[in-house]
Design a protein around this motif. Structure first.
Motif, PDB file in Angstrom:
ATOM      1  N   ILE A 137       0.848  -1.195   0.000  1.00 15.73           N
ATOM      2  CA  ILE A 137       0.000   0.000   0.000  1.00 15.73           C
ATOM      3  C   ILE A 137       0.887   1.250   0.000  1.00 15.73           C
ATOM      4  N   TYR A 138       0.571   2.166  -0.880  1.00 17.13           N
ATOM      5  CA  TYR A 138       1.279   3.446  -0.932  1.00 17.13           C
ATOM      6  C   TYR A 138       0.380   4.498  -0.292  1.00 17.13           C
ATOM      7  N   TYR A 139       0.988   5.392   0.468  1.00 16.82           N
ATOM      8  CA  TYR A 139       0.193   6.387   1.188  1.00 16.82           C
ATOM      9  C   TYR A 139       0.686   7.789   0.848  1.00 16.82           C
ATOM     10  N   LEU A 140      -0.217   8.599   0.309  1.00 18.61           N
ATOM     11  CA  LEU A 140       0.160   9.960  -0.083  1.00 18.61           C
ATOM     12  C   LEU A 140      -0.670  10.958   0.722  1.00 18.61           C
ATOM     13  N   ASP A 141       0.006  11.610   1.653  1.00 20.37           N
ATOM     14  CA  ASP A 141      -0.651  12.627   2.478  1.00 20.37           C
ATOM     15  C   ASP A 141       0.194  13.889   2.373  1.00 20.37           C
ATOM     16  N   ASP A 206      -1.023  12.207 -11.698  1.00 21.76           N
ATOM     17  CA  ASP A 206       0.414  11.905 -11.834  1.00 21.76           C
ATOM     18  C   ASP A 206       0.612  10.392 -11.981  1.00 21.76           C
ATOM     19  N   ILE A 207      -0.029   9.651 -11.108  1.00 17.75           N
ATOM     20  CA  ILE A 207       0.160   8.187 -11.088  1.00 17.75           C
ATOM     21  C   ILE A 207      -0.336   7.571 -12.396  1.00 17.75           C
ATOM     22  N   ILE A 208      -1.497   7.997 -12.822  1.00 19.54           N
ATOM     23  CA  ILE A 208      -2.074   7.411 -14.040  1.00 19.54           C
ATOM     24  C   ILE A 208      -1.265   7.803 -15.270  1.00 19.54           C
ATOM     25  N   PRO A 216       7.629   5.502  -6.616  1.00 19.82           N
ATOM     26  CA  PRO A 216       8.894   5.651  -5.885  1.00 19.82           C
ATOM     27  C   PRO A 216       8.670   6.413  -4.566  1.00 19.82           C
ATOM     28  N   THR A 217       9.410   6.039  -3.527  1.00 21.88           N
ATOM     29  CA  THR A 217       9.247   6.695  -2.217  1.00 21.88           C
ATOM     30  C   THR A 217       9.446   8.210  -2.329  1.00 21.88           C
TER      31      THR A 217
END
Ligand SMILES: [Zn+2]
Length: 249
Positions: A137-141, A206-208, A216-217
């Motif tokens: 799971i990637y978390y973007l906050d 951005d991701i799509i 990437p981290t």
């Protein structure tokens, strides 16, 4: 017309003012005022409503922020690689909501796919991206709050992944059975308190558009900004406006 209201608290004057303006716009541009396509989170552009229903739905159900799906995904044929989870159905840890996530995984999982889950963490939007197959799971906050402050949210997605694991018969190494890694992504940070919905939309876009299945981290090389500038956010604001105004009526 400013779209910030769409991300304001639904009980606020700002939201109600925005809805009123939106409904007038819809009525002016609709072919028939009792037959307007409703962009609320329940109708999702499928059901048609009249003027007063439109207002009620937008206040009660909220407006659907998954505009990226239609404008980017369909254009580029990316439906197979990215799916969305409805923020209306992932608001809190409950049996129904875990089941909704699990069913979405089961119905659509494949090896090279990410699920994007915009999540409303109490007047603040964050983005959760799930690679079901890799159990990652990637978390973007963009406010960079600690994940430990979001225990219910984490528990809900972890549980859905574990339920999926057990019902699909996926085998996981013993060391990973109780631990699902969450990667905290060093995404651009928000500088004010009103743009968080747009940040999440920008992250999704951005991701799509990078069409990568690993985030990437340090975030994507060409997107490593301290924060997004007005112009970068305007891009998603304008798309949102274009989507709502030209596709919904
Ligand atoms: Zn509706």
């Amino acid at each position: 017309m400013d779209q910030k209201w769409m991300f304001a608290n639904r009980l606020s004057n700002e939201y109600e003012g925005g809805v009123n303006e939106f409904v007038s716009f819809a009525v002016q541009h609709a072919e028939a005022i009792d037959n307007i396509i409703c962009p609320c989170l329940r109708c999702y552009h499928i059901r048609r409503v009249n003027q007063s229903e439109l207002k009620d739905h937008l206040i009660i159900n909220g407006i659907d922020p998954r505009f990226v799906y239609d404008i980017v995904m369909l254009e580029h044929g990316l439906r197979e690689r990215f799916s969305f989870l409805s923020p209306a159905q992932t608001t809190k840890f409950s049996y129904e909501q875990v089941n909704y996530i699990h069913e979405a995984f089961t119905a659509q999982v494949r090896r090279d796919k990410l699920f994007l889950a915009p999540f409303n963490a109490g007047e603040h939007w964050v983005l959760i991206v799930i690679d079901v197959f890799k159990e990652r799971i990637y978390y973007l906050d963009h406010l960079r709050q600690e994940l430990t402050e979001r225990k219910q949210m984490k528990l809900m997605f972890d549980t859905a992944l574990k339920v999926h694991r057990s019902t699909s018969g996926m085998s996981v190494p013993k060391a990973k059975q109780n631990y699902i890694p969450w990667d905290i992504i060093e995404c651009p940070r928000q500088t004010n308190s009103v743009d968080c919905g747009y940040y999440v939309m920008k992250f999704m876009k951005d991701i799509i558009t990078h069409q990568q299945l690993v985030i990437p981290t340090k975030y994507f090389e060409d997107c490593q900004f301290i924060s997004y500038n007005e112009e970068q956010l305007r891009e998603v604001k304008d798309e949102w406006a274009a989507y709502v105004f030209y596709n919904c009526f």
